[in-house]
Design an enzyme around this catalytic site. Structure first.
Site, PDB file in Angstrom:
ATOM      1  CD  GLU A   3      45.927  55.112   7.161  1.00 64.56           C
ATOM      2  OE1 GLU A   3      45.515  53.938   7.123  1.00 64.56           O
ATOM      3  OE2 GLU A   3      45.170  56.103   7.225  1.00 64.56           O
ATOM      4  CD  GLU A  39      43.000  49.605  11.062  1.00 66.75           C
ATOM      5  OE1 GLU A  39      43.119  49.929  12.269  1.00 66.75           O
ATOM      6  OE2 GLU A  39      42.341  50.256  10.241  1.00 66.75           O
TER       7      GLU A  39
HETATM    8  O1  KIV Z   1      39.961  51.523   4.921  1.00 65.61           O
HETATM    9  C1  KIV Z   1      40.738  51.950   4.060  1.00 65.61           C
HETATM   10  O2  KIV Z   1      40.341  52.505   3.028  1.00 65.61           O
HETATM   11  C2  KIV Z   1      42.162  51.790   4.318  1.00 65.61           C
HETATM   12  C3  KIV Z   1      43.109  52.473   3.386  1.00 65.61           C
HETATM   13  C4  KIV Z   1      43.117  53.910   3.640  1.00 65.61           C
HETATM   14  C5  KIV Z   1      44.445  51.849   3.413  1.00 65.61           C
HETATM   15  O3  KIV Z   1      42.528  51.162   5.245  1.00 65.61           O
END
Ligand code: KIV
Length: 290
Positions: free
Chosen positions: A191, A124
């Site tokens: 997201e 991220e």
């Molecule tokens: O952790 C996860 O499942 C994610 C998705 C929702 C993209 O980051």
């Protein structure tokens, strides 16, 4: 129980995403955190499997993704790897695993690849992660970036809200996406961003956008498997379309089994083992008197 796996179409590797984008073909990605779900998802034909830190909410019941550890992701990735033979397997870098320096982040990403069997990692962050993405890609580690709502920032953001809703915020997201592409990311999760912003990013990048709550323009759609099959608790975000209610199916199965146990209907002779015909036990011994 089936022991044979059906024949697999061609294994998905990172370059397949670019090829699909060039041909205008949409891809599908789901999460999995264990062997059986990985196997089901893979055999259903999903192109990518994300071993997401969403496991914190979904299977550990933490309430957010912050406590998820590298070991938890690594162990889940190993199980997923054993269950999946076609889909591209991407392991999430959990909170704290890439925040204390690039060397440490590389070490942790390598662990997910070498021990876990991941074929790529996800992390991220926007422009603040450009240097790290560059470094990881230099070390032969394919990286999927993740911008918009980044759940690991929940305490900073103060909740899970749509991001990029003002012209200024949208501009920053678009710039971040371009910088991450430039740094070498092979895909970017978007997201909870307005569909118009996701469409601009998708059109301006040559790498794939992987949308969750980001509209239909994205090259890939990703969902948390447990949301899609109704194996979660509480209110679902508006972007979730639930295609089954597995919680109900499980509850009904358990209830029927308990009824059968309580009424003596389970197990039947068929579900137990008898002695071979030639074995005689003789008279059962009397219980010793006190
Ligand atoms: O952790 C996860 O499942 C994610 C998705 C929702 C993209 O980051």
């Amino acid at each position: 129980m089936a022991y044979l796996k059906p024949d697999k179409p061609e294994k998905v590797f990172v370059p397949a995403l670019r090829e699909a984008k060039e041909k205008g073909e949409k891809l599908a990605c789901l999460t999995a955190y264990d062997y059986p779900t990985a196997r089901i998802v893979d055999e259903a034909g999903v192109d990518m499997i994300l071993v997401g830190d969403s496991m914190g909410n979904v299977i550990h019941g933490y309430g957010n993704t912050i406590p998820v550890t590298l070991d938890e992701i690594c162990s889940a990735t190993k199980a997923v790897k054993r269950g999946a033979s076609r889909a591209l397997i991407i392991a999430d870098m959990p909170y704290g695993s890439f925040h204390t320096g690039d060397d440490e982040a590389v070490r942790n990403a390598l662990k997910l690849m070498k021990d876990g069997g991941a074929e790529a990692v996800k992390l991220e962050g926007g422009r603040n992660r450009v240097g790290l993405v560059n470094r990881l890609v230099d070390e032969e580690i394919p990286v999927m970036a993740h911008i918009g709502l980044t759940p690991q920032s929940v305490h900073k953001l103060g909740g899970y809200r749509v991001q990029g809703k003002t012209a200024e915020a949208a501009k920053i997201l678009i710039e971040d996406a371009k910088m991450l592409e430039e740094a070498g990311a092979f895909a970017i999760v978007l997201e909870l961003v307005p569909r118009e912003v996701a469409e601009i990013i998708t059109n301006e990048l040559t790498i794939s956008t992987v949308g969750i709550g980001a509209g239909s323009a994205c090259d890939v759609q990703v969902l948390v498997l447990h949301d899609l099959i109704g194996f979660t608790f509480g209110r679902q975000p508006r972007f979730v379309r639930q295609y089954a209610n597995v919680s109900e199916v499980i509850t009904e199965a358990i209830t029927r089994w308990m009824d059968d146990v309580r009424s003596g209907f389970y197990p039947s002779e068929k579900e137990s083992y008898g002695l071979p015909d030639d074995v005689e036990l003789g008279e059962p011994k009397k219980a010793a008197s006190k």
